[in-house]
Design a protein around this motif. Structure first.
Motif, PDB file in Angstrom:
ATOM      1  N   SER A  54       1.053  -1.058   0.093  1.00  9.32           N
ATOM      2  CA  SER A  54      -0.127   0.020  -0.083  1.00  9.32           C
ATOM      3  C   SER A  54       0.981   1.357   0.003  1.00  9.32           C
ATOM      4  CB  SER A  54      -1.088  -0.083   1.363  1.00  9.32           C
ATOM      5  OG  SER A  54       0.008   0.378   2.618  1.00  9.32           O
ATOM      6  N   PHE A  55       0.164   2.245   0.047  1.00  4.81           N
ATOM      7  CA  PHE A  55       0.956   3.556  -0.066  1.00  4.81           C
ATOM      8  C   PHE A  55       1.767   3.985   1.086  1.00  4.81           C
ATOM      9  CE2 PHE A  55       1.403   8.049   0.812  1.00  4.81           C
ATOM     10  CZ  PHE A  55       2.348   8.586   0.160  1.00  4.81           C
ATOM     11  N   ALA A  56       0.791   3.489   2.180  1.00  4.36           N
ATOM     12  CA  ALA A  56       1.369   3.805   3.730  1.00  4.36           C
ATOM     13  C   ALA A  56       2.513   2.761   3.874  1.00  4.36           C
ATOM     14  CB  ALA A  56       0.104   3.677   4.710  1.00  4.36           C
ATOM     15  N   GLN A  57       2.422   1.664   3.593  1.00  2.00           N
ATOM     16  CA  GLN A  57       3.536   0.748   3.918  1.00  2.00           C
ATOM     17  C   GLN A  57       4.684   1.198   2.822  1.00  2.00           C
ATOM     18  OE1 GLN A  57       1.824  -2.918   2.248  1.00  2.00           O
ATOM     19  NE2 GLN A  57       0.393  -3.190   4.013  1.00  2.00           N
ATOM     20  N   GLY A  58       4.549   1.625   1.607  1.00  2.00           N
ATOM     21  CA  GLY A  58       5.921   2.045   0.993  1.00  2.00           C
ATOM     22  C   GLY A  58       6.178   3.459   1.509  1.00  2.00           C
ATOM     23  N   GLU A  59       5.618   4.184   2.115  1.00  2.38           N
ATOM     24  CA  GLU A  59       5.904   5.349   2.721  1.00  2.38           C
ATOM     25  C   GLU A  59       7.006   4.812   4.026  1.00  2.38           C
ATOM     26  OE1 GLU A  59       4.188   9.846   3.821  1.00  2.38           O
ATOM     27  OE2 GLU A  59       3.201   7.962   4.557  1.00  2.38           O
ATOM     28  N   ALA A  60       6.623   3.724   4.875  1.00  3.08           N
ATOM     29  CA  ALA A  60       7.288   3.355   5.776  1.00  3.08           C
ATOM     30  C   ALA A  60       8.678   2.786   5.364  1.00  3.08           C
ATOM     31  CB  ALA A  60       6.415   2.430   6.762  1.00  3.08           C
ATOM     32  N   LEU A  61       8.420   1.982   4.360  1.00  2.00           N
ATOM     33  CA  LEU A  61       9.667   1.254   3.600  1.00  2.00           C
ATOM     34  C   LEU A  61      10.779   2.322   3.144  1.00  2.00           C
ATOM     35  CD1 LEU A  61       7.738  -1.743   1.982  1.00  2.00           C
ATOM     36  CD2 LEU A  61       9.545  -1.853   3.967  1.00  2.00           C
ATOM     37  N   SER A  62      10.391   3.494   2.681  1.00  2.00           N
ATOM     38  CA  SER A  62      11.268   4.461   2.157  1.00  2.00           C
ATOM     39  C   SER A  62      11.983   5.011   3.205  1.00  2.00           C
ATOM     40  CB  SER A  62      10.461   5.413   1.350  1.00  2.00           C
ATOM     41  OG  SER A  62       9.769   6.293   2.332  1.00  2.00           O
ATOM     42  N   GLN A  63      11.869   5.027   4.297  1.00  3.98           N
ATOM     43  CA  GLN A  63      12.819   5.625   5.415  1.00  3.98           C
ATOM     44  C   GLN A  63      13.952   5.059   5.582  1.00  3.98           C
ATOM     45  OE1 GLN A  63      10.799   5.416   9.598  1.00  3.98           O
ATOM     46  NE2 GLN A  63       9.741   4.080   8.238  1.00  3.98           N
ATOM     47  N   ALA A  64      15.053   6.035   5.929  1.00  5.60           N
ATOM     48  CA  ALA A  64      16.603   5.844   5.624  1.00  5.60           C
ATOM     49  C   ALA A  64      16.783   4.530   6.700  1.00  5.60           C
ATOM     50  CB  ALA A  64      17.102   6.923   6.061  1.00  5.60           C
ATOM     51  N   GLY A  65      17.771   3.730   6.137  1.00  2.45           N
ATOM     52  CA  GLY A  65      17.863   2.515   6.992  1.00  2.45           C
ATOM     53  C   GLY A  65      17.084   1.356   6.792  1.00  2.45           C
ATOM     54  N   SER A  66      16.095   1.403   5.848  1.00  2.00           N
ATOM     55  CA  SER A  66      15.083   0.227   5.808  1.00  2.00           C
ATOM     56  C   SER A  66      15.912  -1.010   5.165  1.00  2.00           C
ATOM     57  CB  SER A  66      13.775   0.742   5.154  1.00  2.00           C
ATOM     58  OG  SER A  66      13.026   1.485   5.608  1.00  2.00           O
ATOM     59  N   THR A  67      15.358  -2.079   5.843  1.00  2.00           N
ATOM     60  CA  THR A  67      15.664  -3.476   5.472  1.00  2.00           C
ATOM     61  C   THR A  67      14.422  -4.306   5.258  1.00  2.00           C
ATOM     62  OG1 THR A  67      16.231  -4.052   7.691  1.00  2.00           O
ATOM     63  CG2 THR A  67      18.024  -3.225   5.986  1.00  2.00           C
ATOM     64  N   ALA A  68      14.298  -5.298   4.415  1.00  2.00           N
ATOM     65  CA  ALA A  68      13.073  -5.889   4.373  1.00  2.00           C
ATOM     66  C   ALA A  68      13.535  -7.328   4.048  1.00  2.00           C
ATOM     67  CB  ALA A  68      12.324  -5.417   3.360  1.00  2.00           C
ATOM     68  N   HIS A  69      12.357  -8.092   4.417  1.00  2.00           N
ATOM     69  CA  HIS A  69      12.333  -9.766   4.046  1.00  2.00           C
ATOM     70  C   HIS A  69      11.209  -9.703   3.094  1.00  2.00           C
ATOM     71  CE1 HIS A  69      10.929 -14.044   4.998  1.00  2.00           C
ATOM     72  NE2 HIS A  69      11.907 -14.089   4.132  1.00  2.00           N
ATOM     73  N   VAL A  70      11.424 -10.478   1.731  1.00  2.00           N
ATOM     74  CA  VAL A  70      10.407 -10.754   0.756  1.00  2.00           C
ATOM     75  C   VAL A  70      10.681 -12.021   0.417  1.00  2.00           C
ATOM     76  CG1 VAL A  70       9.786 -10.102  -1.731  1.00  2.00           C
ATOM     77  CG2 VAL A  70      10.692  -8.126  -0.106  1.00  2.00           C
ATOM     78  N   PHE A  71       9.418 -12.705   0.561  1.00  2.00           N
ATOM     79  CA  PHE A  71       9.388 -14.206  -0.076  1.00  2.00           C
ATOM     80  C   PHE A  71       8.320 -14.304  -1.143  1.00  2.00           C
ATOM     81  CE2 PHE A  71       7.312 -18.060   0.748  1.00  2.00           C
ATOM     82  CZ  PHE A  71       8.471 -19.075   0.419  1.00  2.00           C
TER      83      PHE A  71
END
Length: 526
Positions: free
Chosen positions: A236-253
């Motif tokens: 979602s847009f809100a999730q993308g905004e959160a993920l755009s923060q500096a220092g973001s890391t993520a797990h994608v499966f």
């Protein structure tokens, strides 16, 4: 307003003052039980519209709802609910006396995907799903935004050009915003730049572009098919905004694809002219998130109701109805069907009618814009499509229902047909686009709410149908299928037979011009 014209033998479109001699008012068919419909030959427009109604379609929708309830809450391709839906359609058609066949096509089922934001804290797990064309994979990496725009109005061309990825660090997950080009382009350029995964988040520029976006990334904007070797998931847009923060890391499966061949259902009513085939279709599958009763039980049920009421007709042209699989994964069933036809078989198809969402709760009536009077089509519109649009618009005019244009974009199961030069048309009542004040003044309903607030959601249940919209449209569909079963001369020049009892319709009153457009979020668009 379009100029009055006279169309084909058997289908006359007269001046706006002349009303259909064979029509009855919308809703009249439900005023009292009609006796004998199951036994008589509904070979005139008056007889057909006396018997076809929303009540009959709702019985099929209730059956589809029960199937979803018994199968994990959905009827999605690759899952038991879709298989049960196919069985129901086959049983219903065979009982009505149609010639039924199964058209198999290859399909890779993708199971549940994962999107977790690990840093910055607090960590979060987001609702997600894999885009069609995604590769499988299990990656944990830094998240790197690619030319995103979080400032209103949030115009975005994120990831649409290779230059957007200049300096992109190989081995990172690309965070890309929706907008301007096909999702397939965005994922393609990300993979070329060395991304190990892609997160595509919604644009956030309008209320209908806030929530989770999961769509089709299996083709480029120019139509070139593309299969990705890395996982591609939505947010979602809100999730993308959160993920755009500096220092973001993520797990994608995204799990490995599981081959599960799927079924289209094809039914025929043979005509005297078997070399002139009138086709109509609707997709039968839902998304995994819900039962899909408006999207697209409504179109599927409408065709089932018409098939039952038309079963004793002896048409001039062969009538072929289709219930498509895996539309929600990128129009896969219809595309595979058309691709499997020889050129001679394609040439036999006079026209194709498509019905995808025809009972939206906050509806507006729309017909595909074959004459491009409201929207320039991104593909070449085959000759004859204008006449199909005129027929639907004349019907709406005859019963006093205002209507608008739906962009002839190729974003539903008619795409494969128009790409092969087959005239097409259809009806649509809208999905996630928000109703304007002007539209509310014309069609009623709720302003500033989407045409279907349960689009691609768990709440797309039997309670998500506007029965008035369904009743109007099932009559319009029945009229078109019956009329073309006698003559397609207006569309492809093949002389047919006059419709018993005649059919005279007024000239189209003209679209309202509210800019309705597609009214939904297409699977493989920007």
């Amino acid at each position: 307003m379009k100029s009055p014209v006279t169309r084909s033998r058997g289908i006359a479109i007269a001046t706006a003052a002349a009303f259909a001699v064979a029509l009855i008012p919308v809703g009249a068919a439900t005023a009292a039980p009609q006796l004998g419909c199951e036994n008589r030959t509904n070979n005139t427009v008056a007889k057909m519209l006396e018997c076809v109604d929303a009540d009959g379609a709702m019985e099929h929708l209730e059956a589809l709802q029960a199937i979803a309830d018994a199968n994990g809450g959905n009827r999605a391709a690759g899952l038991p609910g879709y298989e049960a839906s196919v069985d129901y359609v086959v049983d219903t058609l065979e009982a009505a006396g149609w010639n039924v066949s199964i058209d198999m096509f290859d399909y890779d089922f993708i199971g549940a995907s994962v999107l977790e934001q690990l840093t910055p804290l607090p960590a979060a797990t987001y609702e997600t799903g894999a885009f069609s064309g995604s590769g499988d994979g299990d990656v944990t990496a830094d998240v790197v935004p690619v030319d995103i725009n979080l400032t209103p109005p949030r115009a975005s061309t994120s990831g649409c050009e290779a230059a957007d990825f200049a300096g992109f660090p190989a081995g990172a997950i690309a965070l890309i915003q929706r907008g301007s080009c096909n999702f397939g382009d965005k994922a393609f350029f990300a993979e070329q730049a060395g991304a190990v995964g892609v997160i595509i988040f919604n644009q956030g520029n309008t209320p209908d572009r806030e929530g989770l976006i999961v769509a089709d990334a299996s083709s480029r904007t120019d139509g070139t098919p593309v299969t990705h070797g890395i996982p591609v998931v939505g947010a979602s847009f809100a999730q993308g905004e959160a993920l755009s923060q500096a220092g973001s890391t993520a797990h994608v499966f995204v799990p490995a694809p599981d081959p599960r061949p799927q079924r289209n259902v094809i039914a025929e009513l043979p005509g005297k002219n078997d070399d002139n085939v009138v086709m109509a279709g609707a997709h039968l599958d839902s998304v995994q998130a819900g039962p899909g009763i408006n999207d697209n039980g409504s179109g599927s049920a409408s065709l089932l109701e018409i098939a039952q009421q038309m079963s004793k007709v002896k048409p001039e042209n062969t009538v072929r109805l289709a219930w498509w699989g895996a539309e929600e994964d990128g129009l896969l069933g219809s595309a595979a069907y058309v691709a499997g036809l020889s050129q001679a078989e394609k040439d036999r198809i006079a026209l194709y009618l498509n019905f995808d969402m025809v009972g939206s709760p906050n509806y507006i009536f729309m017909a595909y814009d074959g004459d491009e009077s409201g929207f320039e089509a991104p593909v070449t519109v085959p000759e004859g499509s204008v006449q199909i649009e005129d027929l639907f618009e004349s019907y709406y005019t005859s019963v006093g229902e205002p209507y608008d244009d739906a962009e002839f974009s190729g974003r539903s199961d008619y795409e494969a047909f128009i790409l092969n030069g087959i005239p097409a048309g259809g009806l649509f009542t809208g999905a996630e686009v928000v109703k304007t004040a002007d539209q509310q003044a014309i069609w009623g309903g709720v302003v500033d709410e989407s045409y279907d607030q349960c689009y691609h959601a768990v709440c797309d249940t039997i309670d998500n149908i506007n029965e008035h919209a369904l009743d109007v449209n099932v009559d319009a569909i029945a009229l078109a299928v019956l009329a073309y079963s006698y003559s397609t001369e207006s569309v492809n020049g093949v002389v047919g037979k006059s419709i018993p009892g005649g059919l005279t319709l007024p000239a189209p009153a003209g679209p309202e011009g509210t800019g309705a457009g597609g009214g939904y979020d297409p699977g493989h668009a920007s």
